[in-house]
Design an enzyme around this catalytic site. Structure first.
Site, short mmCIF file in Angstrom:
data_model
loop_
_atom_site.label_atom_id
_atom_site.label_comp_id
_atom_site.label_asym_id
_atom_site.label_seq_id
_atom_site.Cartn_x
_atom_site.Cartn_y
_atom_site.Cartn_z
N TYR A 190 47.22 28.16 77.73
CA TYR A 190 46.03 28.14 77.08
C TYR A 190 46.21 28.69 75.56
O TYR A 190 46.70 29.71 75.21
CB TYR A 190 44.74 28.92 77.54
CG TYR A 190 43.53 28.80 76.65
CD1 TYR A 190 42.54 27.93 76.86
CD2 TYR A 190 43.31 29.64 75.43
CE1 TYR A 190 41.44 27.88 75.92
CE2 TYR A 190 42.29 29.93 74.89
CZ TYR A 190 41.21 28.73 75.01
OH TYR A 190 40.07 28.70 74.08
N GLU A 212 41.56 24.31 69.74
CA GLU A 212 41.76 24.64 71.03
C GLU A 212 42.74 23.65 71.76
O GLU A 212 42.50 22.66 71.95
CB GLU A 212 40.43 24.64 71.90
CG GLU A 212 40.52 25.41 73.45
CD GLU A 212 39.39 25.21 73.84
OE1 GLU A 212 38.95 26.14 74.91
OE2 GLU A 212 38.50 24.45 73.88
#
Ligand code: ADP
Ligand code: MG
Length: 410
Positions: A153, A241
């Site tokens: 992530y 993101e």
């Protein structure tokens, strides 16, 4: 801190640098943000990434099943991934009202892509980040699938506590990052970016290593991180993101998913980006309110709040809740409001069928509340605005203090 930042970052569609959380009761929490950041679909974000030299897989976009099938054949890939395009995340584990499970499908047979797309397009996809009724899918992305050996992530977002951008990453990315942030906060890594210096090489390498990239992949991941920061600056993002930022068995670091939010204040210099914005997934009342520069967020109750100032609006919602009521909305008229906006705000609230009462709670220190004889007069903004709306007789001007004193003395 790191955990709360990561969960902020991973809550797709539910974040913004100025988001505050309003606790209406212990089970429910509504987001109250003074701004509505522009979000783009994954394929649009990936186009921007491609332009900045960030590695994404080859893809096409389709809005009907035959085009999706065509695209799948044209890709000539060993494996295809078909991805429903909605602004919410968690698609992989989502469910369509067509019965199809999963908003992300992998297949080695391009000929099934048309049929799969026909169970996505025109249907609603419900994920843990959408409303219960889901969001209608109007576009699908048909992309080359790659084997992923590891999912990490990575995000860059504006963090008020650091007065600037921050990188957040975890070696355990993928579909359950919210859980990682919740249960293993030690696996969330943070690097504060100096706005003047930008991302330093050592910072990018440290983040790459914290994400678990080894050998030559560490350098490759660091380069991707630096390019993502260049993109973050170039498009005036509030957040970029990537979940997952994955590695392939062929030794490539690839951005498999993309989510970018943009600073609305930068609209004037980001015309191309804002032209891509699609308001069709937004609440129509919120969109209408935004036109009049009103901060409106719909809630579930039946008592409308008509308030100026975000803090006062939050306190008003809480007071209603405290006394056993349920607020129907959060409406902040803001400072410098004009009669026309007051009128439009009232129109919005009364048009909501859920609304059975309106609580007007106005702080007179920042706006003139009283009625004035002339509605064009800048005095008496609130009462005049409301009386513009009220179908009954217009409000009489309020008596002056000397008139009141005279009446009492008679
Ligand atoms: P969401 O975050 O909305 O669930 P993602 O784009 O992250 O959607 O996709 C969900 C999962 O599907 C990813 O975590 C990854 O495992 C897999 N996936 C996504 N894109 C690809 C791709 N191009 N190749 C192979 N697998 C993919
Ligand atoms: Mg994802």
């Amino acid at each position: 801190m790191a955990a709360s930042m990561a969960s902020q970052a991973v809550a797709r569609g539910l974040h913004g640098a100025s988001a505050k959380y309003l606790f209406l009761d212990k089970f429910k929490c509504a987001r109250v943000s003074s701004r509505r950041w522009l979000n783009l679909q994954e394929y649009q974000s990936k186009k921007l990434m491609q332009e900045s030299g960030v590695t994404v897989q080859r893809f096409y976009v389709a809005d009907n099943p035959p085009d999706a099938l065509q695209a799948a054949k044209r890709l000539k890939a060993k494996e295809i991934v078909l991805k429903a395009q909605i602004l919410a995340g968690g698609r992989g584990k989502g469910v369509f009202n067509s019965g199809l499970k999963g908003g992300v499908h992998l297949t080695k047979d391009p000929s099934v892509v048309g049929e799969l797309a026909s169970k996505m397009l025109g249907y609603s996809l419900t994920t843990k980040q959408t409303p219960k009724e889901g969001v209608e899918v109007k576009t699908v992305m048909v992309a080359e699938a790659l084997d992923i050996t590891r999912e990490t992530y990575f995000a860059i977002l504006m963090d008020r506590a650091c007065n600037g951008p921050v990188m957040v990453g975890s070696p355990q990315g993928g579909m359950d990052i919210e859980e990682v942030a919740d249960k293993s906060p030690e696996l969330i890594f943070k690097e504060v970016i100096d706005i003047f210096e930008g991302v330093r090489d050592d910072q990018a390498l440290r983040m790459a290593s914290n994400l678990g990239f080894k050998g030559p992949l560490e350098r490759q991941a660091a380069d991707q991180i630096m390019r993502l920061y260049d993109l973050f600056l170039k498009v005036d993002a509030t957040q970029v993101e990537v979940n997952p930022l994955g590695e392939t068995p062929e030794g490539q670091v690839v951005c498999f998913d993309a989510k970018i939010s943009f600073d609305d204040n930068a609209e004037f210099r980001q015309n191309a980006v804002f032209a891509m914005g699609d308001m069709s997934e937004s609440d129509p009342t919120e969109t209408e309110a935004a036109k009049w520069d009103l901060k409106y967020i719909g809630l579930d109750g039946n008592i409308a709040c008509f308030v100026n100032g975000a803090g006062l609006a939050m306190a008003t919602c809480d007071i209603i809740d405290l006394h056993g009521g349920k607020p129907a909305n959060f409406l902040d008229l803001g400072g410098g409001v004009k009669e026309k906006q007051v009128y439009e705000a009232f129109k919005l609230l009364t048009a909501d069928p859920k609304v059975e009462a309106i609580l007007v709670n106005i702080f007179g220190g920042i706006v003139n509340c009283g009625a004035s004889p002339s509605q064009l007069d800048c005095a008496g903004i609130i009462a005049n605005g409301i009386s513009l709306y009220t179908p009954g007789p217009q409000l009489a001007p309020l008596p002056t203090i000397s008139e009141l004193a005279l009446a009492q003395s008679v």
